[in-house]
Design a protein around this motif. Structure first.
Motif, PDB file in Angstrom:
ATOM      1  N   ARG A 153      14.819   9.466 -63.722  1.00 52.75           N
ATOM      2  CA  ARG A 153      15.469  10.237 -62.661  1.00 52.75           C
ATOM      3  C   ARG A 153      16.972  10.267 -62.939  1.00 52.75           C
ATOM      4  O   ARG A 153      17.604   9.219 -63.012  1.00 52.75           O
ATOM      5  CB  ARG A 153      15.189   9.529 -61.335  1.00 52.75           C
ATOM      6  CG  ARG A 153      15.787  10.200 -60.131  1.00 52.75           C
ATOM      7  CD  ARG A 153      14.903  11.337 -59.652  1.00 52.75           C
ATOM      8  NE  ARG A 153      15.350  11.734 -58.311  1.00 52.75           N
ATOM      9  CZ  ARG A 153      14.742  12.637 -57.564  1.00 52.75           C
ATOM     10  NH1 ARG A 153      13.694  13.241 -57.989  1.00 52.75           N
ATOM     11  NH2 ARG A 153      15.207  12.941 -56.382  1.00 52.75           N
ATOM     12  N   CYS A 154      17.545  11.452 -63.104  1.00 51.84           N
ATOM     13  CA  CYS A 154      18.995  11.563 -63.290  1.00 51.84           C
ATOM     14  C   CYS A 154      19.673  11.359 -61.926  1.00 51.84           C
ATOM     15  O   CYS A 154      19.160  11.804 -60.903  1.00 51.84           O
ATOM     16  CB  CYS A 154      19.366  12.942 -63.837  1.00 51.84           C
ATOM     17  SG  CYS A 154      18.546  13.343 -65.392  1.00 51.84           S
ATOM     18  N   LEU A 155      20.827  10.719 -61.928  1.00 52.35           N
ATOM     19  CA  LEU A 155      21.455  10.312 -60.669  1.00 52.35           C
ATOM     20  C   LEU A 155      21.922  11.485 -59.810  1.00 52.35           C
ATOM     21  O   LEU A 155      21.962  11.404 -58.593  1.00 52.35           O
ATOM     22  CB  LEU A 155      22.653   9.385 -60.960  1.00 52.35           C
ATOM     23  CG  LEU A 155      22.328   8.101 -61.730  1.00 52.35           C
ATOM     24  CD1 LEU A 155      23.592   7.274 -61.933  1.00 52.35           C
ATOM     25  CD2 LEU A 155      21.262   7.277 -61.009  1.00 52.35           C
ATOM     26  N   TYR A 156      22.288  12.611 -60.455  1.00 53.50           N
ATOM     27  CA  TYR A 156      22.823  13.756 -59.712  1.00 53.50           C
ATOM     28  C   TYR A 156      21.723  14.638 -59.133  1.00 53.50           C
ATOM     29  O   TYR A 156      21.982  15.546 -58.345  1.00 53.50           O
ATOM     30  CB  TYR A 156      23.697  14.634 -60.634  1.00 53.50           C
ATOM     31  CG  TYR A 156      22.893  15.225 -61.761  1.00 53.50           C
ATOM     32  CD1 TYR A 156      22.193  16.412 -61.590  1.00 53.50           C
ATOM     33  CD2 TYR A 156      22.760  14.546 -62.967  1.00 53.50           C
ATOM     34  CE1 TYR A 156      21.404  16.916 -62.593  1.00 53.50           C
ATOM     35  CE2 TYR A 156      21.970  15.044 -63.972  1.00 53.50           C
ATOM     36  CZ  TYR A 156      21.289  16.227 -63.788  1.00 53.50           C
ATOM     37  OH  TYR A 156      20.488  16.714 -64.776  1.00 53.50           O
ATOM     38  N   ILE A 172      26.402  10.001 -64.686  1.00 54.60           N
ATOM     39  CA  ILE A 172      25.263  10.678 -64.029  1.00 54.60           C
ATOM     40  C   ILE A 172      23.914  10.204 -64.562  1.00 54.60           C
ATOM     41  O   ILE A 172      22.867  10.705 -64.162  1.00 54.60           O
ATOM     42  CB  ILE A 172      25.357  12.227 -64.151  1.00 54.60           C
ATOM     43  CG1 ILE A 172      25.313  12.684 -65.622  1.00 54.60           C
ATOM     44  CG2 ILE A 172      26.590  12.749 -63.437  1.00 54.60           C
ATOM     45  CD1 ILE A 172      25.230  14.207 -65.804  1.00 54.60           C
ATOM     46  N   GLY A 173      23.939   9.224 -65.478  1.00 53.72           N
ATOM     47  CA  GLY A 173      22.680   8.664 -65.971  1.00 53.72           C
ATOM     48  C   GLY A 173      21.875   9.633 -66.813  1.00 53.72           C
ATOM     49  O   GLY A 173      20.648   9.646 -66.757  1.00 53.72           O
ATOM     50  N   HIS A 223      26.531  16.720 -53.496  1.00 53.39           N
ATOM     51  CA  HIS A 223      26.403  15.271 -53.264  1.00 53.39           C
ATOM     52  C   HIS A 223      25.826  15.037 -51.870  1.00 53.39           C
ATOM     53  O   HIS A 223      26.520  15.170 -50.868  1.00 53.39           O
ATOM     54  CB  HIS A 223      27.769  14.594 -53.413  1.00 53.39           C
ATOM     55  CG  HIS A 223      27.689  13.093 -53.435  1.00 53.39           C
ATOM     56  ND1 HIS A 223      26.972  12.404 -54.396  1.00 53.39           N
ATOM     57  CD2 HIS A 223      28.228  12.146 -52.625  1.00 53.39           C
ATOM     58  CE1 HIS A 223      27.079  11.102 -54.181  1.00 53.39           C
ATOM     59  NE2 HIS A 223      27.831  10.924 -53.107  1.00 53.39           N
ATOM     60  N   HIS A 274      18.819   8.316 -54.430  1.00 51.02           N
ATOM     61  CA  HIS A 274      19.244   7.910 -55.783  1.00 51.02           C
ATOM     62  C   HIS A 274      20.685   8.341 -56.071  1.00 51.02           C
ATOM     63  O   HIS A 274      21.335   7.780 -56.940  1.00 51.02           O
ATOM     64  CB  HIS A 274      18.294   8.493 -56.838  1.00 51.02           C
ATOM     65  CG  HIS A 274      18.207   9.983 -56.801  1.00 51.02           C
ATOM     66  ND1 HIS A 274      17.337  10.646 -55.964  1.00 51.02           N
ATOM     67  CD2 HIS A 274      18.909  10.938 -57.456  1.00 51.02           C
ATOM     68  CE1 HIS A 274      17.502  11.950 -56.108  1.00 51.02           C
ATOM     69  NE2 HIS A 274      18.458  12.162 -56.998  1.00 51.02           N
ATOM     70  N   GLN A 275      21.189   9.339 -55.318  1.00 48.91           N
ATOM     71  CA  GLN A 275      22.583   9.780 -55.531  1.00 48.91           C
ATOM     72  C   GLN A 275      23.595   8.721 -55.069  1.00 48.91           C
ATOM     73  O   GLN A 275      24.772   8.805 -55.403  1.00 48.91           O
ATOM     74  CB  GLN A 275      22.854  11.101 -54.807  1.00 48.91           C
ATOM     75  CG  GLN A 275      22.196  12.314 -55.448  1.00 48.91           C
ATOM     76  CD  GLN A 275      22.632  13.620 -54.798  1.00 48.91           C
ATOM     77  OE1 GLN A 275      23.295  13.637 -53.755  1.00 48.91           O
ATOM     78  NE2 GLN A 275      22.248  14.744 -55.403  1.00 48.91           N
ATOM     79  N   ALA A 335      23.906   5.963 -56.224  1.00 43.65           N
ATOM     80  CA  ALA A 335      24.379   5.294 -57.446  1.00 43.65           C
ATOM     81  C   ALA A 335      25.575   6.023 -58.061  1.00 43.65           C
ATOM     82  O   ALA A 335      26.210   5.520 -58.980  1.00 43.65           O
ATOM     83  CB  ALA A 335      23.240   5.200 -58.459  1.00 43.65           C
ATOM     84  N   ILE A 336      25.880   7.220 -57.551  1.00 41.43           N
ATOM     85  CA  ILE A 336      27.036   7.968 -58.054  1.00 41.43           C
ATOM     86  C   ILE A 336      28.287   7.521 -57.299  1.00 41.43           C
ATOM     87  O   ILE A 336      28.269   7.393 -56.076  1.00 41.43           O
ATOM     88  CB  ILE A 336      26.804   9.490 -57.913  1.00 41.43           C
ATOM     89  CG1 ILE A 336      25.892   9.945 -59.066  1.00 41.43           C
ATOM     90  CG2 ILE A 336      28.112  10.276 -57.900  1.00 41.43           C
ATOM     91  CD1 ILE A 336      25.663  11.415 -59.177  1.00 41.43           C
TER      92      ILE A 336
END
Length: 281
Positions: A18-21, A136-137, A198, A205-206, A208-209
């Protein structure tokens, strides 16, 4: 009416990570059996939908989105296509497009998709600056992106799109200019440049940004203005909103002719009054 053409969208929610954005309906998954079970459900849904719509319905446009459609293995991709093909009729010149993650793309897979009839592929790039990618992972070197674009053309794809995102953490005008410069060297047919939304309350999960690292206000808008200027200077047509196309591309030609249409899937030259969506979300 019964014979009225439709556009078809298929949602494939699974990704390797899963990408953070991410603001999509997506799920990280490592088990093929989970995807097989999802395809069983898609098959049931297709049967119900086309029982109601009637068989052999003409399709002018089909798009597979996600998630990461190319997270599916080759047999799963072929199975999904066969399930759809049994129930619809692709009109000559139908536009078939698929989203893909460069990090899980193989030449064999591109060959399979092109062989099935897909003519357009969209790769998620987001940003090519290593600092932003770390934030953004989603780490993928520019060389990898250039390689999958080259492989797509070699496989026979007529159109290659790259997706960029502005407003990401640690993005600066200088870093984003570097990303755009690299993208222009890769020379995709189309570019989409989306604004990052955002919404940590909606997408946990966002969290983490680092919100303090996000460009805001005039700084954020400057990133988009720079993209408009850079793609325009390189000869791309600004289609409006967040899309650019090379002047010879079908969308740019349609824009000049005043024949550009937009639907849920983006800009198109092959509009259908009805869009049928299959899968979750």
């Amino acid at each position: 009416g019964d014979g009225e053409p439709i556009a078809l969208y298929v949602h494939l929610p699974y990704c390797r990570t899963r990408c953070l954005y991410c603001g999509c309906h997506a799920l990280a998954n490592h088990r093929a059996a989970v995807v097989d079970a999802y395809l069983d459900d898609v098959e049931r849904e297709l049967a119900l939908v086309f029982e109601a719509l009637g068989p052999a319905r003409p399709v002018v446009q089909m798009h597979w989105g996600g998630g990461t459609p190319n997270h599916l293995g080759d047999p799963q991709l072929a199975r999904l296509f066969a399930m759809i093909e049994r129930r619809v009729r692709f009109v000559p010149g139908a536009e078939l497009s698929v989203e893909a993650d460069p990090r899980v793309t193989t030449r064999a897979q591109l060959g399979l998709l092109a062989g099935l009839g897909f003519g357009r592929v969209s790769f998620g790039v987001q940003d090519l600056d290593p600092d932003v990618q770390a934030a953004i992972g989603r780490v993928q070197p520019a060389a990898l992106v250039a390689d999958v674009v080259e492989a797509s053309r070699a496989a026979g794809f007529a159109g290659v799109n790259l997706d960029l995102v502005y407003g990401l953490p640690r993005q600066t005008r200088r870093s984003f200019a570097g990303t755009i410069e690299t993208v222009l060297a890769i020379a995709p047919d189309r570019v989409a440049c989306f604004g990052y939304a955002h919404l940590p309350a909606m997408f946990p999960h966002q969290r983490a940004i680092d919100a303090d690292a996000l460009p805001v206000g005039p700084d954020r808008f400057a990133l988009f203005r720079d993209a408009v200027d850079a793609f325009g200077a390189a000869g791309y047509a600004w289609l409006g909103l967040d899309h650019f196309a090379r002047p010879g591309d079908a969308l740019a030609r349609a824009q000049r002719a005043g024949a550009l249409h937009r639907d849920f899937m983006g800009y198109t030259t092959r509009p259908a009054r009805h869009l049928v969506a299959i899968g979750m979300s």
